[in-house]
Motif scaffolding. Structure first.
Motif, PDB file in Angstrom:
ATOM      1  N   GLU A   1     -17.242   6.644  21.771  1.00 14.29           N
ATOM      2  CA  GLU A   1     -17.887   6.875  21.660  1.00 14.29           C
ATOM      3  C   GLU A   1     -18.574   5.684  19.618  1.00 14.29           C
ATOM      4  O   GLU A   1     -17.122   6.224  18.787  1.00 14.29           O
ATOM      5  N   MET A   2     -19.598   5.250  19.930  1.00 16.65           N
ATOM      6  CA  MET A   2     -19.597   4.275  19.181  1.00 16.65           C
ATOM      7  C   MET A   2     -21.348   4.395  18.368  1.00 16.65           C
ATOM      8  O   MET A   2     -21.322   5.136  19.277  1.00 16.65           O
ATOM      9  N   SER A   3     -20.990   4.314  17.380  1.00 13.67           N
ATOM     10  CA  SER A   3     -22.661   4.785  16.834  1.00 13.67           C
ATOM     11  C   SER A   3     -23.233   3.479  17.466  1.00 13.67           C
ATOM     12  O   SER A   3     -22.895   2.284  17.713  1.00 13.67           O
ATOM     13  N   VAL A   4     -24.645   3.862  17.285  1.00 11.97           N
ATOM     14  CA  VAL A   4     -25.345   3.211  17.818  1.00 11.97           C
ATOM     15  C   VAL A   4     -25.407   2.241  17.022  1.00 11.97           C
ATOM     16  O   VAL A   4     -25.879   1.099  17.062  1.00 11.97           O
ATOM     17  N   LYS A   5     -25.603   2.475  15.051  1.00 12.74           N
ATOM     18  CA  LYS A   5     -25.519   0.934  14.432  1.00 12.74           C
ATOM     19  C   LYS A   5     -24.112   0.037  15.026  1.00 12.74           C
ATOM     20  O   LYS A   5     -24.540  -1.286  14.861  1.00 12.74           O
ATOM     21  N   ASP A   6     -23.414   0.108  15.351  1.00  6.68           N
ATOM     22  CA  ASP A   6     -22.538  -0.239  15.466  1.00  6.68           C
ATOM     23  C   ASP A   6     -22.253  -1.390  16.970  1.00  6.68           C
ATOM     24  O   ASP A   6     -22.408  -2.475  17.216  1.00  6.68           O
ATOM     25  N   PHE A   7     -23.236  -0.121  18.402  1.00  8.53           N
ATOM     26  CA  PHE A   7     -23.326  -0.978  18.927  1.00  8.53           C
ATOM     27  C   PHE A   7     -24.260  -2.658  19.023  1.00  8.53           C
ATOM     28  O   PHE A   7     -24.444  -3.374  19.619  1.00  8.53           O
ATOM     29  N   GLY A   8     -25.851  -1.777  17.686  1.00 12.12           N
ATOM     30  CA  GLY A   8     -26.717  -2.682  17.600  1.00 12.12           C
ATOM     31  C   GLY A   8     -25.610  -4.071  16.655  1.00 12.12           C
ATOM     32  O   GLY A   8     -26.201  -5.463  17.587  1.00 12.12           O
ATOM     33  N   GLY A   9     -24.349  -3.784  16.173  1.00  7.94           N
ATOM     34  CA  GLY A   9     -23.987  -5.129  15.037  1.00  7.94           C
ATOM     35  C   GLY A   9     -23.273  -6.081  16.895  1.00  7.94           C
ATOM     36  O   GLY A   9     -23.417  -7.012  16.479  1.00  7.94           O
ATOM     37  N   MET A  10     -22.288  -4.863  17.438  1.00  9.23           N
ATOM     38  CA  MET A  10     -22.026  -5.425  18.435  1.00  9.23           C
ATOM     39  C   MET A  10     -23.162  -6.856  20.047  1.00  9.23           C
ATOM     40  O   MET A  10     -22.991  -8.053  19.964  1.00  9.23           O
ATOM     41  N   MET A  11     -24.335  -6.248  19.761  1.00  9.86           N
ATOM     42  CA  MET A  11     -24.979  -6.954  20.617  1.00  9.86           C
ATOM     43  C   MET A  11     -25.559  -8.218  19.597  1.00  9.86           C
ATOM     44  O   MET A  11     -25.371  -9.785  20.402  1.00  9.86           O
ATOM     45  N   ARG A  12     -25.427  -8.095  18.076  1.00  5.47           N
ATOM     46  CA  ARG A  12     -25.924  -9.687  17.633  1.00  5.47           C
ATOM     47  C   ARG A  12     -24.559 -10.554  17.612  1.00  5.47           C
ATOM     48  O   ARG A  12     -24.734 -11.177  18.023  1.00  5.47           O
ATOM     49  N   GLY A  13     -23.283 -10.223  17.903  1.00  9.60           N
ATOM     50  CA  GLY A  13     -22.521 -10.951  17.628  1.00  9.60           C
ATOM     51  C   GLY A  13     -22.070 -10.973  18.829  1.00  9.60           C
ATOM     52  O   GLY A  13     -21.796 -12.263  19.279  1.00  9.60           O
ATOM     53  N   MET A  14     -23.217 -10.478  19.961  1.00  8.03           N
ATOM     54  CA  MET A  14     -22.939 -11.085  21.600  1.00  8.03           C
ATOM     55  C   MET A  14     -24.247 -12.565  21.802  1.00  8.03           C
ATOM     56  O   MET A  14     -24.284 -12.890  22.546  1.00  8.03           O
ATOM     57  N   GLY A  15     -24.842 -12.712  20.581  1.00  9.14           N
ATOM     58  CA  GLY A  15     -25.995 -13.375  20.518  1.00  9.14           C
ATOM     59  C   GLY A  15     -27.391 -12.564  20.637  1.00  9.14           C
ATOM     60  O   GLY A  15     -28.362 -14.031  20.804  1.00  9.14           O
ATOM     61  N   ALA A  16     -27.687 -11.774  20.362  1.00  8.49           N
ATOM     62  CA  ALA A  16     -28.894 -10.709  20.777  1.00  8.49           C
ATOM     63  C   ALA A  16     -29.789 -11.126  19.430  1.00  8.49           C
ATOM     64  O   ALA A  16     -28.842 -11.306  18.743  1.00  8.49           O
ATOM     65  N   SER A  17     -31.400 -11.416  19.909  1.00  2.67           N
ATOM     66  CA  SER A  17     -31.878 -11.809  18.713  1.00  2.67           C
ATOM     67  C   SER A  17     -31.687 -10.146  17.506  1.00  2.67           C
ATOM     68  O   SER A  17     -31.803  -9.416  18.290  1.00  2.67           O
ATOM     69  N   GLU A  18     -32.556 -10.766  16.450  1.00  2.00           N
ATOM     70  CA  GLU A  18     -32.947  -9.013  16.148  1.00  2.00           C
ATOM     71  C   GLU A  18     -33.797  -7.971  16.597  1.00  2.00           C
ATOM     72  O   GLU A  18     -33.444  -6.968  16.469  1.00  2.00           O
ATOM     73  N   GLY A  19     -34.386  -8.904  17.429  1.00  2.00           N
ATOM     74  CA  GLY A  19     -35.558  -8.083  17.925  1.00  2.00           C
ATOM     75  C   GLY A  19     -35.387  -7.167  19.412  1.00  2.00           C
ATOM     76  O   GLY A  19     -35.197  -6.399  19.576  1.00  2.00           O
ATOM     77  N   MET A  20     -34.731  -8.213  20.176  1.00  4.98           N
ATOM     78  CA  MET A  20     -33.853  -7.795  20.872  1.00  4.98           C
ATOM     79  C   MET A  20     -32.865  -6.549  20.630  1.00  4.98           C
ATOM     80  O   MET A  20     -32.274  -5.370  21.720  1.00  4.98           O
ATOM     81  N   ALA A  21     -31.773  -6.942  19.839  1.00  5.20           N
ATOM     82  CA  ALA A  21     -31.089  -6.006  19.230  1.00  5.20           C
ATOM     83  C   ALA A  21     -31.177  -4.689  19.262  1.00  5.20           C
ATOM     84  O   ALA A  21     -31.163  -3.617  19.759  1.00  5.20           O
ATOM     85  N   GLN A  22     -32.502  -4.693  18.331  1.00  3.50           N
ATOM     86  CA  GLN A  22     -32.714  -3.683  17.716  1.00  3.50           C
ATOM     87  C   GLN A  22     -33.876  -2.686  19.268  1.00  3.50           C
ATOM     88  O   GLN A  22     -33.221  -1.258  19.492  1.00  3.50           O
ATOM     89  N   GLY A  23     -34.487  -3.487  20.192  1.00  2.00           N
ATOM     90  CA  GLY A  23     -34.530  -3.156  22.164  1.00  2.00           C
ATOM     91  C   GLY A  23     -33.802  -1.862  21.895  1.00  2.00           C
ATOM     92  O   GLY A  23     -34.116  -0.895  22.455  1.00  2.00           O
ATOM     93  N   TYR A  24     -32.329  -2.545  21.947  1.00  6.55           N
ATOM     94  CA  TYR A  24     -30.961  -2.013  22.624  1.00  6.55           C
ATOM     95  C   TYR A  24     -30.728  -0.854  21.966  1.00  6.55           C
ATOM     96  O   TYR A  24     -30.679  -0.124  22.852  1.00  6.55           O
ATOM     97  N   VAL A  25     -31.023  -0.689  20.899  1.00  7.70           N
ATOM     98  CA  VAL A  25     -30.862   0.237  19.898  1.00  7.70           C
ATOM     99  C   VAL A  25     -31.560   1.530  20.539  1.00  7.70           C
ATOM    100  O   VAL A  25     -31.265   2.387  20.621  1.00  7.70           O
ATOM    101  N   GLU A  26     -32.771   0.976  20.529  1.00  6.91           N
ATOM    102  CA  GLU A  26     -33.864   2.105  20.966  1.00  6.91           C
ATOM    103  C   GLU A  26     -34.063   2.779  22.241  1.00  6.91           C
ATOM    104  O   GLU A  26     -34.261   3.546  22.398  1.00  6.91           O
ATOM    105  N   MET A  27     -33.599   2.189  23.057  1.00  2.00           N
ATOM    106  CA  MET A  27     -33.662   2.305  24.556  1.00  2.00           C
ATOM    107  C   MET A  27     -32.376   3.122  24.825  1.00  2.00           C
ATOM    108  O   MET A  27     -32.252   4.285  25.073  1.00  2.00           O
ATOM    109  N   MET A  28     -30.773   2.234  24.269  1.00  2.00           N
ATOM    110  CA  MET A  28     -29.688   3.718  24.034  1.00  2.00           C
ATOM    111  C   MET A  28     -30.310   5.078  23.128  1.00  2.00           C
ATOM    112  O   MET A  28     -29.589   6.319  23.373  1.00  2.00           O
TER     113      MET A  28
END
Length: 293
Positions: A228-255
């Motif tokens: 299990e990874m934290s939701v915060k780390d998940f958001g950081g991972m998405m940003r590291g993969m090139g996600a915009s701030e808005g999309m990273a937050q969108g993934y966090v909210e969905m998960m």
């Protein structure tokens, strides 16, 4: 004629194969036709361009009766609304003057969820915009796609592990892309339905990621661990993969919404329409991919 968007994507390619196999006349729209194999290029009509572009989608709709609609959901979009609702505006504008009568789209579960849901909420807003055109529309509202585990195929193969921002013992529904594509294809070919409705697709069973790890271990013949990874780390991972701030937050909210039950609450009792189990998917899709590499 049936129009297929995202014809080289995981679901779109399956839909394209299914409708061609049924002998249907097909058009595809994509930015680069060279991404289709030569045999497919010889069997379909092609419009090159983005299906978010008004001119391209208007050309693609000429003479079409049914459309498979799936925005790419780019992680580089400014927000989930940009990725789904704004991306679909030109399509909805072009529909009233077209020959289209039926549309099948891929969306998410969670209508009526009272909290932020990121990409899921944006997908549902897209559904509402398409339904407002008055054409026959079926929104295939999907639980999490079990095929997404394959995005971690390198970690599974090399480290014997995979990661999710979800408690390991939390049981959630998971559906196979093959089942989603099969239902989409039947609807596109049949065109014997009307009005607008959602079709909840949840797979045959709820599984926790710890249970999925045990299935993976059994099928692959070696121990595969879930972490299990934290939701915060998940958001950081998405940003590291090139996600915009808005999309990273969108993934966090969905998960976060999934962890709180957004998918479980929407799944029907009868789930026989999506029969592929996680074990079957591992045996027929993941294992061959790992062996091929």
């Amino acid at each position: 004629m049936i129009l297929i968007t995202t014809p080289t994507g995981d679901i779109g390619a399956r839909v394209l194969s299914n409708v061609l196999g049924a002998g249907e006349k097909v058009r595809v729209i994509l930015r680069d036709a060279s991404k289709l194999d030569a045999d497919t290029r010889g069997r379909v009509d092609i419009v090159e361009g983005s299906h978010a572009d008004g001119g391209a989608i208007a050309r693609a709709l000429e003479g079409v009766s049914a459309v498979f609609w799936l925005p790419p959901g780019s992680v580089r979009a400014k927000t989930p609304e940009d990725a789904y609702v704004d991306f679909s505006r030109a399509f909805c504008t072009a529909l009233p003057g077209s020959s289209v009568s039926h549309i099948v789209g891929v969306s998410a579960l969670g209508r009526g969820w009272p909290k932020p849901a990121g990409l899921a909420a944006a997908s549902i807003a897209m559904d509402d915009m398409i339904a407002a055109t008055g054409l026959a529309y079926r929104s295939l509202a999907c639980a999490s796609l079990m095929d997404n585990i394959a995005r971690q195929i390198g970690l599974i193969r090399e480290q014997g592990a995979f990661y999710q921002p979800t408690p390991g013992d939390l049981k959630l529904p998971h559906v196979a892309k093959a089942d989603v594509a099969a239902i989409a294809s039947r609807l596109l070919i049949g065109q014997d339905w009307d009005s607008a409705a959602e079709v909840a697709l949840c797979g045959p069973e709820d599984l926790s990621f710890e249970e999925m790890a045990r299935v993976l271990s059994d099928v692959l013949g070696r121990e595969i661990a879930f972490h299990e990874m934290s939701v915060k780390d998940f958001g950081g991972m998405m940003r590291g993969m090139g996600a915009s701030e808005g999309m990273a937050q969108g993934y966090v909210e969905m998960m976060t919404a999934k962890n709180e039950g957004i998918d479980n609450a929407a799944c029907p009792k009868d789930r026989s329409a999506t029969p592929t189990t996680f074990r079957t998917w591992c045996e027929t899709e993941l294992l061959p991919s790992i062996q091929a590499q």
